[in-house]
Design a protein around this motif. Structure first.
Motif, PDB file in Angstrom:
ATOM      1  N   GLN A 120      35.594 -39.576  28.438  1.00 49.67           N
ATOM      2  CA  GLN A 120      36.707 -39.839  27.520  1.00 49.67           C
ATOM      3  C   GLN A 120      36.215 -40.523  26.244  1.00 49.67           C
ATOM      4  O   GLN A 120      36.775 -41.528  25.786  1.00 49.67           O
ATOM      5  N   VAL A 121      35.156 -39.943  25.690  1.00 49.48           N
ATOM      6  CA  VAL A 121      34.558 -40.441  24.452  1.00 49.48           C
ATOM      7  C   VAL A 121      34.428 -39.278  23.490  1.00 49.48           C
ATOM      8  O   VAL A 121      34.061 -38.169  23.895  1.00 49.48           O
ATOM      9  N   GLU A 122      34.714 -39.525  22.208  1.00 50.32           N
ATOM     10  CA  GLU A 122      34.532 -38.483  21.211  1.00 50.32           C
ATOM     11  C   GLU A 122      33.723 -39.013  20.035  1.00 50.32           C
ATOM     12  O   GLU A 122      33.857 -40.181  19.649  1.00 50.32           O
ATOM     13  N   VAL A 123      32.880 -38.141  19.518  1.00 51.75           N
ATOM     14  CA  VAL A 123      32.038 -38.490  18.374  1.00 51.75           C
ATOM     15  C   VAL A 123      32.292 -37.468  17.274  1.00 51.75           C
ATOM     16  O   VAL A 123      32.276 -36.258  17.527  1.00 51.75           O
ATOM     17  N   SER A 124      32.531 -37.959  16.059  1.00 49.49           N
ATOM     18  CA  SER A 124      32.802 -37.081  14.915  1.00 49.49           C
ATOM     19  C   SER A 124      31.641 -37.149  13.927  1.00 49.49           C
ATOM     20  O   SER A 124      31.220 -38.236  13.525  1.00 49.49           O
ATOM     21  N   PHE A 125      31.133 -35.970  13.564  1.00 52.05           N
ATOM     22  CA  PHE A 125      30.024 -35.870  12.610  1.00 52.05           C
ATOM     23  C   PHE A 125      30.561 -35.377  11.270  1.00 52.05           C
ATOM     24  O   PHE A 125      31.362 -34.437  11.208  1.00 52.05           O
TER      25      PHE A 125
ATOM     26  N   MET B 274      30.850 -41.122  13.727  1.00 55.49           N
ATOM     27  CA  MET B 274      31.798 -42.125  14.217  1.00 55.49           C
ATOM     28  C   MET B 274      32.119 -41.862  15.682  1.00 55.49           C
ATOM     29  O   MET B 274      32.416 -40.738  16.069  1.00 55.49           O
ATOM     30  N   CYS B 275      32.031 -42.932  16.477  1.00 56.91           N
ATOM     31  CA  CYS B 275      32.272 -42.816  17.921  1.00 56.91           C
ATOM     32  C   CYS B 275      33.514 -43.605  18.301  1.00 56.91           C
ATOM     33  O   CYS B 275      33.757 -44.700  17.778  1.00 56.91           O
ATOM     34  N   SER B 276      34.283 -43.072  19.234  1.00 56.33           N
ATOM     35  CA  SER B 276      35.513 -43.735  19.672  1.00 56.33           C
ATOM     36  C   SER B 276      35.244 -45.019  20.453  1.00 56.33           C
ATOM     37  O   SER B 276      36.149 -45.814  20.672  1.00 56.33           O
ATOM     38  N   CYS B 277      33.983 -45.241  20.885  1.00 57.77           N
ATOM     39  CA  CYS B 277      33.663 -46.476  21.607  1.00 57.77           C
ATOM     40  C   CYS B 277      33.616 -47.680  20.684  1.00 57.77           C
ATOM     41  O   CYS B 277      33.611 -48.825  21.144  1.00 57.77           O
ATOM     42  N   LYS B 278      33.531 -47.420  19.363  1.00 60.55           N
ATOM     43  CA  LYS B 278      33.565 -48.465  18.331  1.00 60.55           C
ATOM     44  C   LYS B 278      32.348 -49.379  18.349  1.00 60.55           C
ATOM     45  O   LYS B 278      32.358 -50.445  17.724  1.00 60.55           O
ATOM     46  N   ALA B 279      31.285 -49.000  19.046  1.00 64.67           N
ATOM     47  CA  ALA B 279      30.077 -49.824  19.053  1.00 64.67           C
ATOM     48  C   ALA B 279      29.425 -49.795  17.676  1.00 64.67           C
ATOM     49  O   ALA B 279      29.492 -48.794  16.958  1.00 64.67           O
ATOM     50  N   LYS B 280      28.782 -50.891  17.324  1.00 64.91           N
ATOM     51  CA  LYS B 280      28.109 -50.955  16.033  1.00 64.91           C
ATOM     52  C   LYS B 280      26.814 -50.161  16.081  1.00 64.91           C
ATOM     53  O   LYS B 280      26.133 -50.103  17.100  1.00 64.91           O
TER      54      LYS B 280
ATOM     55  N   ASN C 250      24.119 -46.964  15.928  1.00 63.02           N
ATOM     56  CA  ASN C 250      24.039 -45.673  16.618  1.00 63.02           C
ATOM     57  C   ASN C 250      24.077 -45.895  18.132  1.00 63.02           C
ATOM     58  O   ASN C 250      23.104 -46.346  18.728  1.00 63.02           O
ATOM     59  N   CYS C 251      25.212 -45.584  18.739  1.00 62.13           N
ATOM     60  CA  CYS C 251      25.361 -45.760  20.185  1.00 62.13           C
ATOM     61  C   CYS C 251      24.819 -44.533  20.919  1.00 62.13           C
ATOM     62  O   CYS C 251      24.559 -43.490  20.323  1.00 62.13           O
ATOM     63  N   ILE C 252      24.680 -44.652  22.243  1.00 64.74           N
ATOM     64  CA  ILE C 252      24.115 -43.550  23.031  1.00 64.74           C
ATOM     65  C   ILE C 252      25.050 -42.346  23.080  1.00 64.74           C
ATOM     66  O   ILE C 252      24.598 -41.225  23.290  1.00 64.74           O
ATOM     67  N   HIS C 253      26.366 -42.568  22.872  1.00 67.12           N
ATOM     68  CA  HIS C 253      27.302 -41.439  22.886  1.00 67.12           C
ATOM     69  C   HIS C 253      27.008 -40.474  21.734  1.00 67.12           C
ATOM     70  O   HIS C 253      27.128 -39.260  21.885  1.00 67.12           O
ATOM     71  N   LYS C 254      26.615 -41.017  20.590  1.00 68.02           N
ATOM     72  CA  LYS C 254      26.290 -40.158  19.444  1.00 68.02           C
ATOM     73  C   LYS C 254      25.107 -39.259  19.784  1.00 68.02           C
ATOM     74  O   LYS C 254      25.114 -38.057  19.497  1.00 68.02           O
ATOM     75  N   LEU C 255      24.088 -39.852  20.405  1.00 68.37           N
ATOM     76  CA  LEU C 255      22.909 -39.064  20.769  1.00 68.37           C
ATOM     77  C   LEU C 255      23.241 -38.054  21.855  1.00 68.37           C
ATOM     78  O   LEU C 255      22.811 -36.889  21.792  1.00 68.37           O
TER      79      LEU C 255
END
Length: 554
Positions: free
Chosen positions: A163-168, A178-184, A186-191
């Motif tokens: 339930q995570v989305e990343v927008s490029f 931008m990742c929905s996890c809001k971590a500062k 580059n989070c692992i979800h982006k990768l």
């Protein structure tokens, strides 16, 4: 200026409601729209590299054709309603006319180009993400994930299980994702989203990234010294070997630890232990076991010296501590539990689970050292204790259940961690006959018994599988070898002996199995078995929804 104006108008074409809300927020966007409805107007003056936007409320904004580059006369140091207002007003008032070609043509539509995501090189990932992040994501890629890709003003990749989305963005810059996890940062979800998206397009970066993050440096002098000591022991022979050789092995093990040689450290201490049994004239000492270990370690060091492939070197070097990684979701079907004790003074219980998704066996182990004075471990107490992951059930109940784990932590040997982050939900248990057991189900016993034969350098892993049987032919206790032997019949008619070595702690269980005539009445039972040398050791029996762990449930 003409080029800038063209680029600016193309960028404005991307600045729809979704785009602006993503970079600002919905409240700010709505306030800007309301200001326009109230009559606020904007005049635009194009400069060489920016547009001066004068609002009728006396605010002045500068736009540079990039959502992250702007300035405003208001006190805000972040994107404000004036910037949003200036963009929306221009898109509303000017963009259709700017996009017109010949009379009667439709306005030009500027579609974002995300091709840069497929043109990235693995070196770009190494610059944007840490080695730990890359290792974590490479592990996650071994597990399936429901992926959803949508192209609008952004290319949005959704990991549905997490339930995570990343927008490029269309800009070739990973830091703008931008990742929905809001971590500062580059989070692992982006990768993970990026690598999974590239895999969909048949671009596989895993091997290149694994090679780049693998540290295969080690102290060659320590390896050479260990090889010389092994050759010396093999040359002298046990009869003339001084007892001081144990100290030499211990010192070399310490040097191996400091020299990034974890597998060698473990092996040297193992050899020291075997030699200790020899000098004590202990009944558990085996000359064959010692010679096999000496030869295997010696050949492993020779292979390490000659190897040039990073992945082979990493395998030969081993690791000091197994790393655990988070898996979003696992559905596990309990296969039974097995109590054990080692020569080195550890006791524990290992629980076995079949994963319905990737069709592999996972284990969870509770173990304690019992060689310290005053320490103890009882199998029954451990079996009745609360399970980790929320403490909803006991370990006994868990070993008979089917469960769902979210945010489970596991390593590459499919060993589960007792992480507090993991959440457990008990599910209705299915019949084992209805499951697709994949390679966990034995279909060719001879092939299964031969697996791993001749493999010198891989770390030893537990060899466990499910054996389907037609019936139980015979149960008897062999006094000469102190073993209970359960002979089962496979569906092809082959007779297969299952061996349980005698242990005083399980004397009642062994006697019960020996005298229980109901075993001979069993039909179409699955046995969870462990390969020990050339023998099969039974752990549990399964049929339908029922399960019996032989040493813990009887």
């Amino acid at each position: 200026m003409a080029d800038f104006k063209s680029d600016f108008q193309r960028w404005i074409g991307l600045c729809n409601e979704e785009y602006l809300i993503k970079y600002a927020n919905k409240g700010l966007y709505n306030r800007a729209c309301k200001e326009i409805e109230k009559g606020v107007t904007v005049s635009y003056e194009f400069m060489d590299d920016h547009v001066r936007c004068a609002l009728s409320d006396d605010s002045v904004c500068l736009l540079y054709g990039d959502i992250e580059r702007f300035s405003c006369s208001c006190p805000s140091d972040k994107i404000c309603k004036h910037v949003i207002l200036a963009i929306v007003a221009y898109a509303t008032q000017h963009q259709p006319a700017a996009g017109m070609g010949d009379a009667g043509d439709e306005p030009a539509v500027f579609k974002p180009d995300f091709g840069w995501l497929l043109q990235l090189h693995p070196s770009d990932f190494l610059q944007a993400f840490t080695a730990a992040q890359i290792e974590e994501v490479l592990f996650r890629l071994e597990y399936g994930e429901a992926l959803e890709v949508a192209e609008t003003s952004f290319l949005t990749v959704t990991l549905q299980l997490q339930q995570v989305e990343v927008s490029f963005d269309q800009e070739a810059d990973l830091s703008r994702a931008m990742c929905s996890c809001k971590a500062k940062g580059n989070c692992i979800h982006k990768l993970e989203c990026l690598l999974r998206y590239r895999l969909v397009h048949e671009i596989d970066d895993r091997e290149a990234l694994q090679a780049d993050i693998t540290d295969v440096s080690y102290d060659a002098e320590v390896a050479a010294e260990a090889r010389a000591l092994l050759a010396e022991v093999l040359g002298i022979g046990l009869a003339k070997l001084p007892e001081t050789v144990c100290t030499r092995f211990e010192l070399l093990a310490i040097a191996a630890h400091n020299g990034n040689l974890p597998a060698l450290e473990k092996d040297l201490r193992g050899i020291k232990g075997e030699l200790g049994l020899f000098f004590q004239r202990h009944v558990k000492f085996s000359q064959d076991v010692l010679l096999d270990r000496l030869a295997r370690v010696y050949l492993g060091l020779a292979a390490l010296e000659k190897s040039e492939r990073p992945e082979l070197k990493k395998q030969l070097l081993g690791s000091f501590k197994s790393k655990y990684h988070t898996v979003p979701h696992l559905t596990l079907y309990a296969l039974g539990a097995n109590p054990w004790e080692t020569r080195s003074g550890y006791k524990g219980v290992t629980y076995y689970f079949f994963s319905l998704a990737d069709k592999r066996i996972y284990t969870y182990t509770e173990a304690r050292p019992v060689y310290y004075e005053g320490t103890s471990f009882t199998y029954a107490t451990s079996y009745k204790s609360k399970a980790p992951w929320g403490g909803l059930v006991t370990m006994e109940e868990l070993s008979h259940s089917q469960v769902s784990l979210t945010s489970a932590k596991t390593n590459r040997e499919q060993r589960l961690s007792s992480s507090d982050e993991t959440k457990l939900v008990v599910l209705p248990r299915e019949n084992i006959e209805e499951l697709d057991l994949g390679e966990t189900l034995c279909r060719d016993l001879a092939e299964r018994m031969g697996e791993g034969a001749g493999v010198l350098f891989e770390q030893a892993t537990e060899h466990v599988f499910l054996l389907p049987t037609k019936s139980v032919l015979q149960v008897f206790y062999e006094a000469a070898t102190q073993q209970l032997i359960i002979t089962v019949e496979a569906h092809d008619g082959e007779s297969i002996p299952l061996v349980i070595p005698y242990q005083g702690e399980f004397d009642k269980t062994i006697r019960y199995l020996e005298n229980n005539k109901r075993l001979l009445e069993l039909r179409d039972v699955y046995w969870l078995v462990q390969v020990r040398g050339d023998e099969l050791y039974p752990i549990s029996m399964l049929q339908g929804k029922s399960l019996t762990s032989l040493k813990l449930d009887l």
